[in-house]
Design an enzyme around this catalytic site. Structure first.
Site, short mmCIF file in Angstrom:
data_model
loop_
_atom_site.label_atom_id
_atom_site.label_comp_id
_atom_site.label_asym_id
_atom_site.label_seq_id
_atom_site.Cartn_x
_atom_site.Cartn_y
_atom_site.Cartn_z
N GLU A 36 1.49 10.72 -14.19
CA GLU A 36 2.69 10.21 -13.52
C GLU A 36 3.60 9.47 -14.50
O GLU A 36 4.82 9.67 -14.51
CB GLU A 36 2.29 9.29 -12.36
N HIS A 52 7.22 -9.29 14.00
CA HIS A 52 7.96 -8.34 14.84
C HIS A 52 7.49 -6.92 14.61
O HIS A 52 8.19 -5.97 14.97
CB HIS A 52 9.46 -8.47 14.55
N GLU A 73 -9.66 -1.08 -4.80
CA GLU A 73 -10.12 -0.30 -5.94
C GLU A 73 -11.32 -0.96 -6.60
O GLU A 73 -12.18 -0.30 -7.18
CB GLU A 73 -8.99 -0.11 -6.96
N LYS A 131 -7.28 13.41 -9.23
CA LYS A 131 -6.52 13.72 -10.45
C LYS A 131 -6.97 15.05 -11.04
O LYS A 131 -6.15 15.87 -11.48
CB LYS A 131 -6.73 12.61 -11.49
N LYS A 167 -2.24 2.93 -21.01
CA LYS A 167 -3.24 2.61 -22.04
C LYS A 167 -3.47 3.80 -22.97
O LYS A 167 -3.46 3.67 -24.19
CB LYS A 167 -4.55 2.18 -21.39
N GLY A 173 -7.16 -2.15 -15.65
CA GLY A 173 -5.76 -1.96 -15.29
C GLY A 173 -5.27 -2.91 -14.22
O GLY A 173 -4.19 -3.50 -14.34
N ARG A 174 -6.06 -3.11 -13.18
CA ARG A 174 -5.60 -3.96 -12.08
C ARG A 174 -5.74 -5.45 -12.40
O ARG A 174 -5.38 -6.30 -11.59
CB ARG A 174 -6.33 -3.60 -10.79
#
Length: 547
Positions: free
Chosen positions: A212, A384, A353, A512, A206, A267-268
């Site tokens: 990152e 399993h 979040e 951050k 954004k 964002g999510r």
């Protein structure tokens, strides 16, 4: 707002819960042959069986009463009306506007945002279809064969999960790659076998300042330029999803190849926006529109159905019930579909979040547990790995089983066995196996005696463990849209009940900030700042190793 545990609706539920100490799910089914029909619902193509939960008609009514008392319906109406319910950031919460059809009106600060949404989607569609058809090419005139999406968090998990989920619908020429981790191994692996002449990069950030994402994007740009490309060629191979035109242009991306979105898109919750450009490149404009249509259909169900008959509300209230009264600190997501292998990871961010908060909307401490830990893997792999814990462990862990009736492939025996395992696991969690049943099995095999009796406790399953099963016809774009919207609205309802702001994420900021401080201290010759002895020791060890 009254603290949750002090509210009349909560105290009524607490008294009702006391009745469940001696109630068993098996006996409820034995007593009511119509239990499945009473406790299952369908909307927007999603069928939900919640009959294997610790509920009866009274429970459902009391949970719905709790939702109403905590203002779920009022806050829901405020969200759809474009009010700024994200009060800590003074923002509206309008991912529902991203899938609103043409002609529907949703306003923010007096402006109808729906036309702007469709303008961006139309631009995305034009671009995606040119790439898919081969009309849009790289610097040497070759059509693109690989798309590398670079983002992190909501800019990665949503598109990646959706593309994986719709793998059977992908363009035959295009291979999708997703890079998020600042660990260079992630980008190196993605680029290892790619041809720079036929690779298109989608950089999603954004602000276009995310550490990152920009680190990966700059390294990808270096890789591209090292192939003999010029800076002018960057505009042919890189596009941006961002709101920062200046930074995008500074990077070398032409602003005509920038796709924007709005501050009311979290964002999510952003895969429906330009952040979903990789999805549209993968499945086409039509597939993306079907994804939006499925989500919108679930939106309308959530907006209009009474809480007692509302799939997202019931899914959420069941979670509140188990978290608040049964001590459930985690929730397992078990999609019986390999293509949903990123769903649990996506829901981890969406739920944890959003509702991983310890203070209410007015800043006071919460009075009960909020979001449980969300985790899981596709079945049958999970059987399993961790299902032992769910069946015979000490904790109550509710499970959401998710499956499609049509596997979408030509291996019918595989899908029949997959569904058999899905249905069997939910039955086994509920039924369990008593000591007498274990002894009977040994006796039928001709085994008796002290050694057998010693094994009995190890083979007993307590059962009475809750699960919900969600079924769709097949994992089409429309079904995936409805399924994701279902969980988005689940998060909304739980946030309203717990009285937390589900739409900020201040908890990700501190790490951050400290990382930005530490990064230059790892450079050769740098002077370390003031840290605790542990952090200082780790920094010194990394510097000594030449990190």
């Amino acid at each position: 707002m009254t603290p949750l545990v002090q509210s009349a609706a909560w105290q009524t539920l607490r008294d009702h819960h006391a009745q469940w100490q001696d109630r068993n799910l098996v006996s409820l089914f034995d007593a009511d042959p119509e239990r499945f029909d009473k406790f299952s619902l369908e909307a927007a193509g999603v069928f939900m069986d919640f009959s294997k939960n610790h509920v009866d008609e009274t429970t459902v009514k009391l949970l719905a009463d709790l939702g109403r008392a905590r203002g779920v319906e009022t806050l829901r109406d405020a969200m759809f009306a474009g009010e700024k319910i994200n009060h800590t950031e003074n923002r509206a919460v309008l991912h529902v506007a991203l899938r609103a059809p043409v002609g529907m009106q949703i306003c923010v600060d007096g402006e109808d945002v729906v036309p702007g949404v469709h303008e961006v989607v139309d631009r995305m569609a034009g671009f995606a279809e040119r790439v898919r058809s081969g009309a849009r090419t790289g610097r040497t005139g070759k059509p693109f064969t690989d798309i590398v999406s670079i983002g992190i968090g909501g800019s990665d998990l949503g598109p990646c999960m959706t593309v994986e989920a719709l793998r059977s619908s992908l363009h035959p020429r295009l291979t999708m790659h997703f890079v998020s981790n600042i660990d260079g191994a992630h980008l190196a692996k993605a680029l290892r076998d790619l041809d720079p002449e036929t690779t298109l990069f989608v950089v999603i950030s954004k602000t276009f300042t995310t550490l990152e994402t920009l680190t990966n994007a700059k390294s990808a740009r270096d890789w591209f330029l090292a192939s003999g490309a010029t800076h002018a060629d960057i505009a042919k191979h890189f596009v941006a999803v961002s709101t920062n035109a200046e930074k995008v242009e500074e990077f070398g991306i032409a602003t005509r190849n920038m796709f924007g979105f709005w501050d009311w898109v979290g964002g999510r919750y952003s895969l429906w926006s330009a952040v979903g450009l990789p999805i549209m490149l993968a499945v086409g404009a039509q597939g993306f529109h079907e994804l939006l249509a499925g989500a919108h259909e679930m939106d309308m169900h959530f907006r209009t159905a009474p809480l007692e008959r509302n799939l997202p509300a019931l899914l959420a209230l069941l979670g509140v019930w188990y978290r608040g009264f049964f001590g459930a600190t985690s929730q397992c997501i078990a999609p019986y579909a390999q293509d949903l292998n990123r769903l649990a990871a996506y829901l981890q961010q969406l739920e944890m979040e959003s509702n991983g908060k310890a203070v209410t909307r007015d800043g006071t401490p919460v009075s009960t547990g909020t979001c449980p830990v969300i985790w899981g893997e596709p079945g049958t792999n999970g059987q399993h790995a961790f299902f032992q814990l769910i069946h015979q462990g000490t904790d109550v862990i509710p499970v959401d089983f998710i499956a499609a009736l049509d596997g979408g492939h030509n291996l019918p025996d595989h899908h029949r066995l997959l569904l058999a395992n899905c249905f069997a696991q939910s039955e086994a969690l509920m039924m369990g196996k008593s000591a007498d049943e274990v002894r009977a099995e040994f006796a039928a095999a001709g085994q008796h005696g002290v050694e057998v009796e010693a094994l009995v406790p190890h083979k007993v399953f307590t059962g009475n463990r809750p699960s919900t099963t969600l079924l769709v016809d097949r994992f089409s774009p429309r079904a995936i849209g409805a399924l994701v919207a279902l969980y988005e609205h689940k998060v909304f309802v739980q946030g309203a009940v717990w009285d937390v702001n589900s739409y900020d994420q201040w908890g990700v900021e501190l790490g951050k900030q400290l990382a930005a401080r530490i990064a230059p201290e790892l450079l050769p010759g740098a002077v370390a700042g003031k840290h605790d002895s542990s952090t200082a020791g780790l920094i010194a060890r990394a510097r000594a190793a030449g990190a």
